[in-house]
Motif scaffolding. Structure first.
Motif, mmCIF file in Angstrom:
data_model
loop_
_atom_site.group_PDB
_atom_site.id
_atom_site.type_symbol
_atom_site.label_atom_id
_atom_site.label_comp_id
_atom_site.label_asym_id
_atom_site.label_seq_id
_atom_site.Cartn_x
_atom_site.Cartn_y
_atom_site.Cartn_z
ATOM 1 N N ASP A 11 17.873 3.286 -27.405
ATOM 2 C CA ASP A 11 17.049 3.584 -26.242
ATOM 3 C C ASP A 11 16.894 5.075 -25.955
ATOM 4 O O ASP A 11 15.874 5.495 -25.420
ATOM 5 C CB ASP A 11 17.619 2.893 -24.994
ATOM 6 N N SER A 12 17.880 5.868 -26.291
ATOM 7 C CA SER A 12 17.766 7.302 -25.984
ATOM 8 C C SER A 12 16.739 7.999 -26.877
ATOM 9 O O SER A 12 16.378 9.146 -26.631
ATOM 10 C CB SER A 12 19.125 8.002 -26.075
ATOM 11 N N TYR A 13 16.222 7.282 -27.883
ATOM 12 C CA TYR A 13 15.211 7.853 -28.785
ATOM 13 C C TYR A 13 13.889 7.093 -28.735
ATOM 14 O O TYR A 13 13.022 7.298 -29.578
ATOM 15 C CB TYR A 13 15.738 7.858 -30.215
ATOM 16 N N ARG A 14 13.722 6.205 -27.768
ATOM 17 C CA ARG A 14 12.511 5.386 -27.708
ATOM 18 C C ARG A 14 11.290 6.233 -27.334
ATOM 19 O O ARG A 14 11.420 7.236 -26.636
ATOM 20 C CB ARG A 14 12.704 4.227 -26.731
ATOM 21 N N PRO A 15 10.106 5.832 -27.772
ATOM 22 C CA PRO A 15 8.897 6.586 -27.439
ATOM 23 C C PRO A 15 8.353 6.186 -26.069
ATOM 24 O O PRO A 15 8.171 5.000 -25.787
ATOM 25 C CB PRO A 15 7.929 6.202 -28.556
#
Length: 177
Positions: free
Chosen positions: A95-99
């Protein structure tokens, strides 16, 4: 005439790779790497990457709306991401890298939604465009060593961009017509 400075926030995986594409455009005053969307005030990189704060790595762009529009920023944004991957971006997962396109006004929301629909309708991707469009939350700048990483650590940045798969994806999916 005074510049009309506004801010836009986008998440597209590792924030190191989201700075340079915006930073080099006319009308951009600054691009800051940071965190948004979570429930902890002033989180650290270690806290965010633990997945326990709810934050997403993002960039906050300060721009002159007389020289570059929000719509143009959204178009630049798409070309840095894989809009069909909600589980992260490239080698960075979770989640910390989701667009995400974060909007501050209903006009920005409408612009982002229209752009997303146009991208989906374009047929460029066979999978659905799943990038989230969410209301902006407080933005917290990342630690100093993350700022302007592509300038300060250019060799490391280039290796990461290539090794993560981002560079080849962008090259193969976003070549100008």
């Amino acid at each position: 005439m005074m510049a009309q400075l506004e801010k836009a926030v986008f998440a597209g995986g590792c924030f190191w790779c989201m700075v340079q594409p915006f930073d080099t455009k006319p009308g951009i005053h600054s691009v800051v790497s940071g965190y948004t969307g979570g429930h902890v005030e002033n989180p650290t990189y270690r806290q965010v990457t633990s997945g326990k704060t709810g934050h997403t790595e993002a960039v906050e762009i300060t721009y002159d709306s007389e020289k570059i529009t929000y719509r143009e920023l959204v178009e630049i944004y798409w070309k840095q991401t894989d809009p069909t991957d909600a589980g992260g971006q490239f080698a960075d997962r979770g989640d910390s890298y989701r667009p995400v396109i974060f909007y501050k006004t209903q006009e920005e929301k409408a612009e982002a939604e229209a752009s997303k629909k146009a991208l989906q309708d374009s047929g460029r991707f066979t999978d659905p465009v799943v990038t989230a469009i969410e209301e902006a939350k407080p933005f917290y700048p990342a630690e100093d060593y993350h700022q302007d990483f592509y300038k300060k650590e250019s060799a490391h940045y280039k290796r990461y961009s290539i090794g993560s798969g981002r560079a080849s994806f962008i090259s193969s999916h976003w070549q100008e017509d």
